[in-house]
Design a protein around this motif. Structure first.
Motif, mmCIF file in Angstrom:
data_model
loop_
_atom_site.group_PDB
_atom_site.id
_atom_site.type_symbol
_atom_site.label_atom_id
_atom_site.label_comp_id
_atom_site.label_asym_id
_atom_site.label_seq_id
_atom_site.Cartn_x
_atom_site.Cartn_y
_atom_site.Cartn_z
ATOM 1 N N ASP A 197 -13.265 -35.966 -25.871
ATOM 2 C CA ASP A 197 -14.136 -35.913 -24.703
ATOM 3 C C ASP A 197 -14.821 -34.549 -24.671
ATOM 4 O O ASP A 197 -14.557 -33.695 -25.513
ATOM 5 N N ASP A 198 -15.682 -34.356 -23.721
ATOM 6 C CA ASP A 198 -16.359 -33.083 -23.568
ATOM 7 C C ASP A 198 -15.735 -32.316 -22.401
ATOM 8 O O ASP A 198 -15.692 -32.829 -21.277
ATOM 9 N N PRO A 199 -15.230 -31.114 -22.630
ATOM 10 C CA PRO A 199 -14.557 -30.372 -21.557
ATOM 11 C C PRO A 199 -15.406 -30.176 -20.314
ATOM 12 O O PRO A 199 -14.876 -30.192 -19.193
ATOM 13 N N VAL A 200 -16.707 -29.975 -20.490
ATOM 14 C CA VAL A 200 -17.573 -29.786 -19.326
ATOM 15 C C VAL A 200 -17.612 -31.042 -18.475
ATOM 16 O O VAL A 200 -17.442 -30.990 -17.253
ATOM 17 N N ARG A 201 -17.807 -32.193 -19.114
ATOM 18 C CA ARG A 201 -17.850 -33.449 -18.371
ATOM 19 C C ARG A 201 -16.488 -33.752 -17.748
ATOM 20 O O ARG A 201 -16.418 -34.255 -16.620
ATOM 21 N N VAL A 202 -15.409 -33.465 -18.466
ATOM 22 C CA VAL A 202 -14.076 -33.687 -17.906
ATOM 23 C C VAL A 202 -13.892 -32.848 -16.653
ATOM 24 O O VAL A 202 -13.429 -33.339 -15.610
ATOM 25 N N TYR A 203 -14.271 -31.575 -16.736
ATOM 26 C CA TYR A 203 -14.107 -30.721 -15.566
ATOM 27 C C TYR A 203 -14.946 -31.214 -14.398
ATOM 28 O O TYR A 203 -14.479 -31.258 -13.249
ATOM 29 N N TYR B 203 -8.494 -32.973 -36.002
ATOM 30 C CA TYR B 203 -7.583 -33.280 -34.902
ATOM 31 C C TYR B 203 -7.077 -32.023 -34.196
ATOM 32 O O TYR B 203 -7.126 -31.921 -32.962
ATOM 33 N N GLU B 204 -6.580 -31.041 -34.964
ATOM 34 C CA GLU B 204 -6.014 -29.831 -34.372
ATOM 35 C C GLU B 204 -7.099 -28.940 -33.769
ATOM 36 O O GLU B 204 -6.964 -28.439 -32.653
ATOM 37 N N ALA B 205 -8.186 -28.734 -34.511
ATOM 38 C CA ALA B 205 -9.250 -27.857 -34.033
ATOM 39 C C ALA B 205 -9.901 -28.396 -32.772
ATOM 40 O O ALA B 205 -10.248 -27.629 -31.859
ATOM 41 N N LEU B 206 -10.075 -29.705 -32.697
ATOM 42 C CA LEU B 206 -10.696 -30.309 -31.515
ATOM 43 C C LEU B 206 -9.907 -29.980 -30.255
ATOM 44 O O LEU B 206 -10.482 -29.575 -29.241
ATOM 45 N N PHE B 207 -8.603 -30.144 -30.320
ATOM 46 C CA PHE B 207 -7.806 -29.908 -29.119
ATOM 47 C C PHE B 207 -7.722 -28.422 -28.786
ATOM 48 O O PHE B 207 -7.856 -28.027 -27.629
ATOM 49 N N GLU C 147 -9.801 -25.903 -29.499
ATOM 50 C CA GLU C 147 -11.049 -25.344 -28.974
ATOM 51 C C GLU C 147 -11.384 -25.904 -27.596
ATOM 52 O O GLU C 147 -11.820 -25.163 -26.703
ATOM 53 N N LYS C 148 -11.194 -27.194 -27.419
ATOM 54 C CA LYS C 148 -11.575 -27.794 -26.140
ATOM 55 C C LYS C 148 -10.620 -27.390 -25.023
ATOM 56 O O LYS C 148 -11.035 -27.252 -23.868
ATOM 57 N N THR D 179 -16.669 -27.169 -32.585
ATOM 58 C CA THR D 179 -16.570 -28.602 -32.291
ATOM 59 C C THR D 179 -17.579 -29.099 -31.263
ATOM 60 O O THR D 179 -17.653 -30.299 -31.005
ATOM 61 N N ARG D 180 -18.331 -28.203 -30.648
ATOM 62 C CA ARG D 180 -19.384 -28.599 -29.720
ATOM 63 C C ARG D 180 -20.356 -27.423 -29.563
ATOM 64 O O ARG D 180 -20.107 -26.324 -30.054
#
Length: 343
Positions: A88-94, A131-135, A137-138, A157-158
Motif C-alpha cells: 500500500d502507499d503510506p500516505v494514503r494509509v495515513y 519484500y523486506e525493503a518495501l516494509f 521503507e514504508k 520503493t516510491r
C-alpha cells in the motif's frame, strides 16, 4: 493488570448459512458490521478487521468496514488486524486512518504488517523480491507521517517527498502497532520506530514468545523510546461448554487450515492437532467462558501483555455462532479475566 484491554479480531471469513451454503461476500461484510456493533454493546474494548485479497475472506478495505462499525457504536476502539503496508502507499494509509479517527471520534488505531499472504503484491504491482525493503521503507515513512508535520523523505520503493503535508489532521494522533510473528529483527524494528508490539501467536505455547517480549523491552529502553504495550492475537471460539465449543469450532478450523495448507504444502488438519492446540499449552482459545478466561489470564501474566485480541472468526463457522461467541466473550470472559488478574 486489571486495566488490560480485551479485544476481538476477524478477517471477515466467508461463512456458511443455516442451510450449509456459503454466504456472499456482501453478506459476510454486513454480518461483520453487526458483529462489531454487538461487541460494543457487550463491553469489548477493540474490534480489529484484517485486510486480505483472496476468496476465503471478504474484506479487502478494512477502513470502510470499520467506518460503518464506528458510525453504529460509541465506545469500542476500531482498527485493523493487519494493514498490509508493504503493498500500500503510506500516505494514503495515513490519510484513511486519520479520516477513520475523525469518524470514530478518536477511537481508531492501526496494526501494520507485511502480511502472511502475498496476493496483494502482484495485485498492486509489487515484486516479492523487494519484500523486506518495501516494509522497512514504508514503515519509516509512515512513522514520519505520524508526526503530522511536513515530511521530507527519499527511498527506493516510491516517489520521494519534499516538505509534503498530509491531510486531514487528527485531534491527537492515533495508536499504532506492528504485527510480529516471531522474528527478532521485526521486534527490534518495531521498537526502533516507536510502535506497540502485537504478537501473532497462532501455534504452540505463548510462553515461547517471552524472549521476544524481553527483547522488545530492552530495545525500547536502549533506544530511549517510550514504553509501549505488548499485545497478543490468537484464534478461538466460545460456547456454553468446552465440548460444544470444540464441536462448533473444529469444522471451520479444519476447512481454513486445509484450504491454506493446499497452497503451502501443509499436511491435512486433524482433530488431534486441534485438541492439542485447544489445550493449556496451545494457541487456540476454544471452550467455555471459564476455560477461555483462565487461558487468557495465564497468557497475559506470562507475557506481561497490555492487550489480548481473540480472533473469533475462523473459517466457515456461521454468523449465529459467532454472535453468541462475541456475547459470551463480552459478558462472561472479560469480567472473569479481570477478576483473575486482580487476584
Amino acid at each position: 493488570m486489571t486495566a488490560v484491554e480485551l479485544g476481538l479480531d476477524t478477517f471477515g471469513d466467508i461463512t456458511l448459512d443455516v442451510s450449509g451454503a456459503r454466504v456472499s461476500d456482501a453478506q459476510a461484510i454486513r454480518n461483520l458490521v453487526e458483529q462489531g456493533t454487538l461487541a460494543d454493546a457487550v463491553g469489548v474494548d477493540f474490534i480489529g478487521v484484517g485486510e486480505h485479497h483472496r476468496p476465503d475472506f471478504a474484506v479487502s478495505s478494512p477502513e470502510i468496514v470499520l467506518s460503518a462499525i464506528a458510525a453504529r457504536t460509541e465506545r469500542i476502539r476500531v482498527g485493523t488486524a493487519v494493514t498490509v503496508l508493504s503493498s500500500d502507499d503510506p500516505v494514503r494509509v495515513y490519510e484513511r486512518f486519520a479520516t477513520l479517527n475523525a469518524i470514530s471520534n478518536g477511537r481508531a488505531e492501526i496494526i501494520l504488517g507485511r502480511g502472511s499472504f502475498i496476493e496483494s503484491f502482484p495485485l498492486f504491482g509489487y515484486d516479492l523480491s523487494d519484500y523486506e525493503a518495501l516494509f522497512e521503507e514504508k514503515l519509516e515513512l509512515f512513522s514520519l507521517l505520524r508526526t503530522e508535520k511536513p515530511v521530507t523523505w527519499q527511498g527506493t520503493t516510491r516517489a520521494a517527498l519534499n516538505a509534503a503535508d498530509v491531510y486531514p489532521k487528527t485531534e491527537g494522533g492515533f495508536r499504532a502497532w506492528v504485527g510480529v510473528g516471531g522474528s527478532p529483527e521485526s521486534v527490534i524494528r518495531t521498537a526502533r520506530y516507536g510502535y506497540g508490539l502485537m504478537l501473532a501467536i497462532i501455534g504452540g505455547s505463548a510462553a515461547r514468545f517471552r524472549p521476544y517480549v524481553d527483547l522488545y523491552h530492552r530495545a525500547v529502553g536502549e533506544m530511549g523510546r517510550e514504553a509501549l504495550p505488548i499485545g497478543i492475537h490468537s484464534p478461538g471460539h466460545i460456547a456454553e461448554t468446552d465440548e460444544q465449543a470444540w464441536e462448533e469450532a473444529y469444522p471451520g478450523f479444519e476447512a481454513q487450515n486445509n484450504s491454506i495448507g493446499r497452497e503451502r504444502g501443509w499436511p491435512a488438519y486433524s482433530r488431534l492437532r486441534f485438541q492439542q492446540e485447544a489445550g493449556p499449552e496451545g494457541a487456540i482459545y476454544v471452550g467455555s467462558p471459564e476455560t477461555v478466561a483462565t487461558k487468557i489470564a495465564t497468557t497475559i501474566r506470562t507475557l506481561g501483555a497490555g492487550r489480548f485480541d481473540l480472533k473469533y472468526a475462523n473459517g466457515t463457522l456461521g454468523h449465529d455462532k459467532l454472535m453468541r461467541s462475541i456475547e459470551l466473550y463480552g459478558t462472561k470472559v472479560i469480567p472473569l479475566v479481570r477478576d483473575m488478574l486482580s487476584e
